[in-house]
Design a protein around this motif. Structure first.
Motif: not given
Length: 123
Positions: A47-74
């Motif tokens: 896991n490289i990031d996480s967020a908690i949903i509130q009122n149907n919304h959430f946001e994730l911000k950060g930096t990816l090394g060696n982008a593009p990357k294959n990521l899962w949002l789970t």
């Protein structure tokens, strides 16, 4: 004059740094408030990031090394595991979907065609 140049330089540097980050904004209906979403690097199973949903919304911000990357949002809701596969770089991505029919209603808007979005439900 010097002060103006320093202010403009600071604004320019801020814009460059912000442009080198991923910014995932999601509007996903049907999940309970406080459901935790994880951004997972599939290559290293971490896991490289996480967020908690509130009122149907959430946001994730950060930096990816060696982008593009294959990521899962789970997320897990009850006994169901939900995931979205993203192939992204350091860019802005908007995700919209619904838990009831995640496979068919999930949409992504981002830059160019570097974003692959697959939404599924695994029982």
């Amino acid at each position: 004059m010097r002060k103006t140049i320093l202010i403009l330089l600071a604004i320019f540097i801020t814009k460059i740094v912000a442009a080198q980050q991923y910014d995932i904004k999601a509007n996903i209906t049907g999940f309970a408030n406080e459901t935790k979403f994880y951004l997972q690097d599939v290559d290293v199973n971490s896991n490289i990031d996480s967020a908690i949903i509130q009122n149907n919304h959430f946001e994730l911000k950060g930096t990816l090394g060696n982008a593009p990357k294959n990521l899962w949002l789970t997320a897990t809701s009850g006994k169901n595991f939900y995931y979205t596969v993203l192939l992204i770089s350091n860019e802005r991505v908007n995700i919209k979907g619904d838990i009831k029919d995640f496979l068919f209603t999930c949409q992504s808007l981002g830059q160019k065609v570097r974003i692959i979005l697959i939404c599924s439900l695994v029982y």
